[in-house]
Design a protein around this motif. Structure first.
Motif, short mmCIF file in Angstrom:
data_model
loop_
_atom_site.label_atom_id
_atom_site.label_comp_id
_atom_site.label_asym_id
_atom_site.label_seq_id
_atom_site.Cartn_x
_atom_site.Cartn_y
_atom_site.Cartn_z
N GLU A 64 0.91 -1.18 0.04
CA GLU A 64 -0.07 0.20 -0.12
C GLU A 64 0.95 1.20 -0.23
O GLU A 64 0.51 2.08 -1.01
CB GLU A 64 -0.90 0.10 1.16
CG GLU A 64 -2.16 -0.87 1.08
CD GLU A 64 -2.98 -1.14 2.44
OE1 GLU A 64 -2.38 -0.60 3.41
OE2 GLU A 64 -4.15 -1.64 2.27
N GLN A 65 1.96 1.13 0.77
CA GLN A 65 2.75 2.39 0.91
C GLN A 65 3.59 2.51 -0.60
O GLN A 65 3.59 3.68 -1.05
CB GLN A 65 3.79 2.23 1.76
CG GLN A 65 4.84 3.43 2.10
CD GLN A 65 5.49 3.65 3.43
OE1 GLN A 65 5.26 2.75 4.25
NE2 GLN A 65 6.27 4.61 3.51
N ARG A 66 4.04 1.50 -1.12
CA ARG A 66 4.64 1.87 -2.51
C ARG A 66 3.69 2.13 -3.47
O ARG A 66 3.90 2.97 -4.38
CB ARG A 66 5.03 0.22 -2.88
CG ARG A 66 6.11 0.42 -3.99
CD ARG A 66 6.76 -0.96 -4.31
NE ARG A 66 6.97 -1.98 -3.04
CZ ARG A 66 7.12 -3.13 -3.27
NH1 ARG A 66 7.05 -3.61 -4.28
NH2 ARG A 66 7.29 -3.89 -2.25
N ASP A 67 2.32 1.74 -3.40
CA ASP A 67 1.38 2.24 -4.27
C ASP A 67 0.94 3.85 -4.02
O ASP A 67 0.76 4.40 -5.12
CB ASP A 67 0.16 1.39 -4.04
CG ASP A 67 -0.98 1.71 -5.12
OD1 ASP A 67 -0.61 1.74 -6.36
OD2 ASP A 67 -2.19 1.81 -4.73
N THR A 68 1.01 4.14 -3.01
CA THR A 68 0.78 5.47 -2.67
C THR A 68 1.85 6.35 -3.20
O THR A 68 1.63 7.49 -3.78
CB THR A 68 0.45 5.82 -1.17
OG1 THR A 68 -0.49 5.06 -0.56
CG2 THR A 68 0.35 7.39 -0.66
N GLU A 69 3.05 5.92 -3.03
CA GLU A 69 4.21 6.63 -3.37
C GLU A 69 4.39 6.83 -4.98
O GLU A 69 4.61 7.81 -5.56
CB GLU A 69 5.50 5.97 -3.01
CG GLU A 69 5.72 6.31 -1.45
CD GLU A 69 6.95 5.44 -0.97
OE1 GLU A 69 7.51 4.85 -1.76
OE2 GLU A 69 7.18 5.26 0.37
N THR A 70 3.89 5.62 -5.40
CA THR A 70 3.86 5.58 -7.06
C THR A 70 2.92 6.63 -7.58
O THR A 70 3.29 7.31 -8.55
CB THR A 70 3.27 4.18 -7.65
OG1 THR A 70 4.22 3.22 -6.94
CG2 THR A 70 3.25 4.19 -9.07
N ARG A 71 1.66 6.78 -6.92
CA ARG A 71 0.60 7.74 -7.42
C ARG A 71 1.09 9.17 -7.29
O ARG A 71 0.56 10.11 -7.89
CB ARG A 71 -0.50 7.57 -6.72
CG ARG A 71 -1.27 6.19 -7.32
CD ARG A 71 -2.64 6.19 -6.33
NE ARG A 71 -2.63 5.25 -5.38
CZ ARG A 71 -3.56 4.91 -4.80
NH1 ARG A 71 -4.17 6.02 -4.08
NH2 ARG A 71 -3.34 4.05 -3.63
N ARG A 72 2.02 9.36 -6.50
CA ARG A 72 2.34 10.91 -6.18
C ARG A 72 3.21 11.40 -7.41
O ARG A 72 3.75 11.24 -8.18
CB ARG A 72 3.24 10.99 -4.74
CG ARG A 72 2.31 10.86 -3.59
CD ARG A 72 3.53 11.11 -2.34
NE ARG A 72 2.47 10.56 -1.20
CZ ARG A 72 2.86 10.61 -0.16
NH1 ARG A 72 4.04 11.08 0.18
NH2 ARG A 72 1.83 10.42 0.80
#
Length: 74
Positions: A66-74
């Motif tokens: 989830e954290q990796r996904d959130t960082e990718t969306r930024r």
């Protein structure tokens, strides 16, 4: 907060889905009922001796995803 104890059936279901979606490289059941999991081909294997440990390990993996996904969306 959980109201029921973790079971191997629940942990195995999570491990299966994570493996099918490519988030888990390898998972197998040992002769003693433990599970050995490996996130990637080059990561060290982890042996999970109890379903509670398995659910804790899965929770850490999902949080990391989830954290990796959130960082990718930024």
């Amino acid at each position: 907060m959980r109201t029921t104890p973790a079971t191997w059936t629940e942990a195995d279901a999570w491990l299966t889905v994570l493996q099918q979606r490519g988030h888990l490289h390898h998972a197998e059941t040992g002769t003693d009922g433990s599970r050995t999991v490996q996130r990637s081909p080059h990561s060290p294997p982890w042996t999970l001796h109890h379903p509670v440990l398995a659910i804790d390990w899965i929770e850490d993996l999902v949080r990391d995803l989830e954290q990796r996904d959130t960082e990718t969306r930024r």
